[in-house]
Design a protein around this motif. Structure first.
Motif, mmCIF file in Angstrom:
data_model
loop_
_atom_site.group_PDB
_atom_site.id
_atom_site.type_symbol
_atom_site.label_atom_id
_atom_site.label_comp_id
_atom_site.label_asym_id
_atom_site.label_seq_id
_atom_site.Cartn_x
_atom_site.Cartn_y
_atom_site.Cartn_z
ATOM 1 N N ILE A 1 -14.677 -11.061 33.636
ATOM 2 C CA ILE A 1 -13.447 -11.275 32.866
ATOM 3 C C ILE A 1 -13.634 -12.397 31.849
ATOM 4 C CG2 ILE A 1 -11.072 -12.164 33.034
ATOM 5 C CD1 ILE A 1 -10.812 -10.586 35.633
ATOM 6 N N GLU A 2 -14.369 -13.427 32.233
ATOM 7 C CA GLU A 2 -14.528 -14.601 31.382
ATOM 8 C C GLU A 2 -15.749 -14.530 30.467
ATOM 9 O OE1 GLU A 2 -12.387 -18.044 33.990
ATOM 10 O OE2 GLU A 2 -14.490 -17.654 34.436
ATOM 11 N N SER A 3 -16.268 -13.359 30.238
ATOM 12 C CA SER A 3 -17.472 -13.249 29.418
ATOM 13 C C SER A 3 -17.273 -13.770 28.001
ATOM 14 C CB SER A 3 -17.979 -11.810 29.400
ATOM 15 O OG SER A 3 -17.032 -10.970 28.779
ATOM 16 N N ASP A 4 -16.056 -13.695 27.471
ATOM 17 C CA ASP A 4 -15.839 -14.186 26.116
ATOM 18 C C ASP A 4 -14.733 -15.236 25.990
ATOM 19 O OD1 ASP A 4 -13.768 -12.449 26.577
ATOM 20 O OD2 ASP A 4 -13.913 -11.416 24.671
ATOM 21 N N GLN A 5 -13.948 -15.436 27.045
ATOM 22 C CA GLN A 5 -12.923 -16.482 27.034
ATOM 23 C C GLN A 5 -12.502 -16.783 28.467
ATOM 24 O OE1 GLN A 5 -9.545 -15.128 24.807
ATOM 25 N NE2 GLN A 5 -9.500 -13.151 25.796
ATOM 26 N N PRO A 6 -12.084 -18.010 28.736
ATOM 27 C CA PRO A 6 -11.716 -18.362 30.113
ATOM 28 C C PRO A 6 -10.453 -17.643 30.568
ATOM 29 C CG PRO A 6 -11.378 -20.235 28.625
ATOM 30 C CD PRO A 6 -11.979 -19.132 27.819
ATOM 31 N N PHE A 7 -10.414 -17.337 31.848
ATOM 32 C CA PHE A 7 -9.234 -16.718 32.449
ATOM 33 C C PHE A 7 -8.109 -17.739 32.561
ATOM 34 C CE2 PHE A 7 -6.753 -15.946 36.341
ATOM 35 C CZ PHE A 7 -6.167 -14.741 36.000
ATOM 36 N N CYS A 8 -8.465 -18.941 32.973
ATOM 37 C CA CYS A 8 -7.481 -20.006 33.087
ATOM 38 C C CYS A 8 -8.134 -21.329 32.714
ATOM 39 C CB CYS A 8 -6.882 -20.065 34.483
ATOM 40 S SG CYS A 8 -8.060 -20.288 35.815
ATOM 41 N N ARG A 9 -7.294 -22.285 32.401
ATOM 42 C CA ARG A 9 -7.789 -23.589 31.957
ATOM 43 C C ARG A 9 -7.343 -24.691 32.896
ATOM 44 N NH1 ARG A 9 -6.897 -20.464 27.677
ATOM 45 N NH2 ARG A 9 -8.324 -20.479 25.933
ATOM 46 N N LYS A 10 -8.031 -25.789 32.831
ATOM 47 C CA LYS A 10 -7.711 -26.961 33.631
ATOM 48 C C LYS A 10 -6.232 -27.312 33.455
ATOM 49 C CE LYS A 10 -9.077 -31.750 34.303
ATOM 50 N NZ LYS A 10 -10.034 -32.796 33.934
ATOM 51 N N GLY A 11 -5.565 -27.517 34.583
ATOM 52 C CA GLY A 11 -4.170 -27.912 34.565
ATOM 53 C C GLY A 11 -3.165 -26.771 34.537
ATOM 54 N N GLN A 12 -3.622 -25.554 34.262
ATOM 55 C CA GLN A 12 -2.704 -24.411 34.233
ATOM 56 C C GLN A 12 -2.235 -24.069 35.641
ATOM 57 O OE1 GLN A 12 -4.933 -21.271 32.132
ATOM 58 N NE2 GLN A 12 -3.074 -20.992 30.935
ATOM 59 N N LYS A 13 -1.064 -23.472 35.729
ATOM 60 C CA LYS A 13 -0.552 -22.927 36.978
ATOM 61 C C LYS A 13 -0.598 -21.406 36.850
ATOM 62 C CE LYS A 13 2.381 -26.848 37.909
ATOM 63 N NZ LYS A 13 3.749 -27.347 38.042
ATOM 64 N N ILE A 14 -1.209 -20.763 37.835
ATOM 65 C CA ILE A 14 -1.385 -19.313 37.816
ATOM 66 C C ILE A 14 -0.638 -18.717 39.008
ATOM 67 C CG2 ILE A 14 -3.049 -17.407 37.880
ATOM 68 C CD1 ILE A 14 -3.397 -19.233 35.429
ATOM 69 N N LEU A 15 0.308 -17.822 38.744
ATOM 70 C CA LEU A 15 1.062 -17.176 39.812
ATOM 71 C C LEU A 15 0.325 -15.931 40.297
ATOM 72 C CD1 LEU A 15 3.661 -16.892 41.526
ATOM 73 C CD2 LEU A 15 4.577 -15.492 39.664
ATOM 74 N N LEU A 16 0.105 -15.875 41.598
ATOM 75 C CA LEU A 16 -0.458 -14.687 42.238
ATOM 76 C C LEU A 16 0.671 -14.008 43.009
ATOM 77 C CD1 LEU A 16 -3.721 -16.267 43.684
ATOM 78 C CD2 LEU A 16 -3.412 -15.063 41.524
ATOM 79 N N LYS A 17 0.888 -12.731 42.761
ATOM 80 C CA LYS A 17 1.955 -11.982 43.429
ATOM 81 C C LYS A 17 1.302 -10.974 44.373
ATOM 82 C CE LYS A 17 5.820 -8.901 42.719
ATOM 83 N NZ LYS A 17 5.324 -7.971 43.717
ATOM 84 N N PRO A 18 1.322 -11.256 45.673
ATOM 85 C CA PRO A 18 0.580 -10.423 46.619
ATOM 86 C C PRO A 18 1.239 -9.115 47.065
ATOM 87 C CG PRO A 18 1.531 -12.293 47.736
ATOM 88 C CD PRO A 18 1.841 -12.465 46.283
#
Length: 108
Positions: free
Chosen positions: A29-46
């Protein structure tokens, strides 16, 4: 920069190998850009449909959720896990009942 949505599939033969599969998934996924950055909050919905045991495969398996959360933490972002089950089951009851989700309570 690629602005097209990216879909990646990784075969995972068992829940014992989710760490490896998710790590590889993030690499692709991150081959050309990061998925997330330092300090970001990422919501996972299970997708907590019911309070059945993970072996019943009625919800997202906790091993997969844990592996994804671990990869997000490696990128110095914060994984947040939340859902609003459509069933009559209260989400707090669900989390208490699922021994395999105990990792969510740990500060790591």
């Amino acid at each position: 920069m690629n602005t097209r949505p990216r879909v990646v599939f990784i075969k995972c033969d068992s829940y014992d190998t989710t760490d490896h599969a998710v790590s590889r998934l993030f690499e692709l996924i991150e081959s050309d850009q990061p998925f997330c950055r330092k300090g970001q909050k990422i919501l996972l919905k299970p997708n907590l449909l019911t309070d059945r045991h993970p072996d019943n495969a009625a919800t997202t398996h906790p091993a997969l959720l844990k592996s994804i959360a671990r990869e997000i933490k490696k990128r110095e972002a914060t994984p947040l896990i939340g859902d609003s089950p459509a069933s009559a089951t209260k989400s707090s009851q669900y989390w208490k009942k699922q021994e395999s989700y105990r990792f969510l309570q740990k500060k790591a």
